[in-house]
Write a protein that holds these residues in place. Structure first.
Motif, PDB file in Angstrom:
ATOM      1  N   ASP A  89     122.371 119.162  62.538  1.00 24.57           N
ATOM      2  CA  ASP A  89     121.582 119.101  63.754  1.00 24.57           C
ATOM      3  C   ASP A  89     120.995 120.669  63.859  1.00 24.57           C
ATOM      4  N   THR A  90     121.175 121.426  63.086  1.00 27.08           N
ATOM      5  CA  THR A  90     120.705 122.811  63.101  1.00 27.08           C
ATOM      6  C   THR A  90     119.501 122.946  62.981  1.00 27.08           C
ATOM      7  N   ALA A  91     118.470 123.535  63.637  1.00 24.91           N
ATOM      8  CA  ALA A  91     116.975 123.560  63.475  1.00 24.91           C
ATOM      9  C   ALA A  91     116.698 124.082  64.945  1.00 24.91           C
ATOM     10  N   VAL A  92     115.204 124.373  64.879  1.00 23.39           N
ATOM     11  CA  VAL A  92     114.430 124.765  65.838  1.00 23.39           C
ATOM     12  C   VAL A  92     113.948 123.571  66.617  1.00 23.39           C
ATOM     13  N   TYR A  93     114.126 123.280  67.955  1.00 24.10           N
ATOM     14  CA  TYR A  93     113.887 122.053  68.751  1.00 24.10           C
ATOM     15  C   TYR A  93     112.500 122.597  69.563  1.00 24.10           C
ATOM     16  N   TYR A  94     111.539 121.532  69.325  1.00 26.49           N
ATOM     17  CA  TYR A  94     110.479 121.864  70.035  1.00 26.49           C
ATOM     18  C   TYR A  94     110.194 120.748  71.025  1.00 26.49           C
ATOM     19  N   CYS A  95     109.406 120.996  71.976  1.00 29.28           N
ATOM     20  CA  CYS A  95     108.815 119.889  73.003  1.00 29.28           C
ATOM     21  C   CYS A  95     107.344 120.006  72.539  1.00 29.28           C
ATOM     22  N   TYR A  96     107.099 118.279  72.554  1.00 29.35           N
ATOM     23  CA  TYR A  96     105.611 118.248  72.464  1.00 29.35           C
ATOM     24  C   TYR A  96     104.964 117.098  73.258  1.00 29.35           C
ATOM     25  N   SER A  97     103.736 117.638  73.750  1.00 27.50           N
ATOM     26  CA  SER A  97     102.756 116.615  74.287  1.00 27.50           C
ATOM     27  C   SER A  97     101.844 116.055  73.443  1.00 27.50           C
ATOM     28  N   PRO A  98     101.915 114.535  72.995  1.00 23.16           N
ATOM     29  CA  PRO A  98     100.786 114.081  72.238  1.00 23.16           C
ATOM     30  C   PRO A  98      99.477 113.931  72.750  1.00 23.16           C
ATOM     31  N   ARG A  99      99.507 113.696  74.367  1.00 22.21           N
ATOM     32  CA  ARG A  99      98.401 113.648  74.921  1.00 22.21           C
ATOM     33  C   ARG A  99      97.478 115.166  74.872  1.00 22.21           C
ATOM     34  N   TYR A 100      98.193 115.994  74.700  1.00 25.77           N
ATOM     35  CA  TYR A 100      97.302 117.449  74.737  1.00 25.77           C
ATOM     36  C   TYR A 100      97.722 118.029  73.525  1.00 25.77           C
ATOM     37  N   ASN A 101      98.196 117.361  72.657  1.00 24.89           N
ATOM     38  CA  ASN A 101      98.743 118.109  71.308  1.00 24.89           C
ATOM     39  C   ASN A 101      99.046 119.540  71.542  1.00 24.89           C
ATOM     40  N   TYR A 102      99.919 119.625  72.428  1.00 24.56           N
ATOM     41  CA  TYR A 102     100.475 120.981  72.574  1.00 24.56           C
ATOM     42  C   TYR A 102     101.942 121.192  72.524  1.00 24.56           C
ATOM     43  N   TRP A 103     102.237 122.221  71.703  1.00 25.77           N
ATOM     44  CA  TRP A 103     103.785 122.374  71.488  1.00 25.77           C
ATOM     45  C   TRP A 103     104.233 123.571  72.148  1.00 25.77           C
ATOM     46  N   GLY A 104     105.671 123.530  72.726  1.00 24.05           N
ATOM     47  CA  GLY A 104     106.289 124.702  73.010  1.00 24.05           C
ATOM     48  C   GLY A 104     106.567 125.653  72.131  1.00 24.05           C
ATOM     49  N   GLN A 105     107.475 126.558  72.555  1.00 26.35           N
ATOM     50  CA  GLN A 105     107.518 127.568  71.458  1.00 26.35           C
ATOM     51  C   GLN A 105     109.000 127.398  70.662  1.00 26.35           C
ATOM     52  N   GLY A 106     109.612 126.603  71.152  1.00 27.04           N
ATOM     53  CA  GLY A 106     110.848 126.183  70.330  1.00 27.04           C
ATOM     54  C   GLY A 106     111.987 126.904  70.877  1.00 27.04           C
TER      55      GLY A 106
END
Length: 113
Positions: A89-106
């Motif tokens: 499970d080790t990884a950088v986890y990102y939040c994503y909005s498909p509607r706006y095609n926007y990613w958080g910084q992780g």
């Protein structure tokens, strides 16, 4: 202006738990789907969990029964509760909005054995 800000990552031992938060601004989280993705070193970014505007949830097979995605509309925040963590499970986890095609910084999650 849409912004997604992840927090809650860190170092945890195998079998431990973490709760990630994705604080949203400029977007009403109850109106649109929000997804959590992760990217491990040397691997492609992959979806972990999704919550729809109606509250339906979907999970990658590898995290089913261990991870739970949820939403607090009043706080405009989406959560990822991660239990029984494994080294994979080790990884950088990102939040994503498909509607706006926007990613958080992780946010980095490291599971140590």
């Amino acid at each position: 202006q849409v912004q997604l800000m992840e927090s809650g990552g860190g170092l945890v031992q195998v079998g431990g738990s973490l709760r990630l938060s994705c604080a949203a601004s400029g977007i009403t989280v109850s109106f649109y789907s929000i997804a959590w993705y992760r990217q491990a070193p040397g691997k492609e970014r992959a979806v972990v969990a999704t919550i729809t505007s109606g509250g339906s949830t979907n999970y990658a097979e590898s995290v089913k029964d261990r991870f739970t995605i949820s939403r607090d509309n009043a706080k405009s925040t989406v959560y990822l509760q991660m239990n029984s963590l494994k080294p994979e499970d080790t990884a950088v986890y990102y939040c994503y909005s498909p509607r706006y095609n926007y990613w958080g910084q992780g946010t980095q999650v490291t599971v140590s054995s």
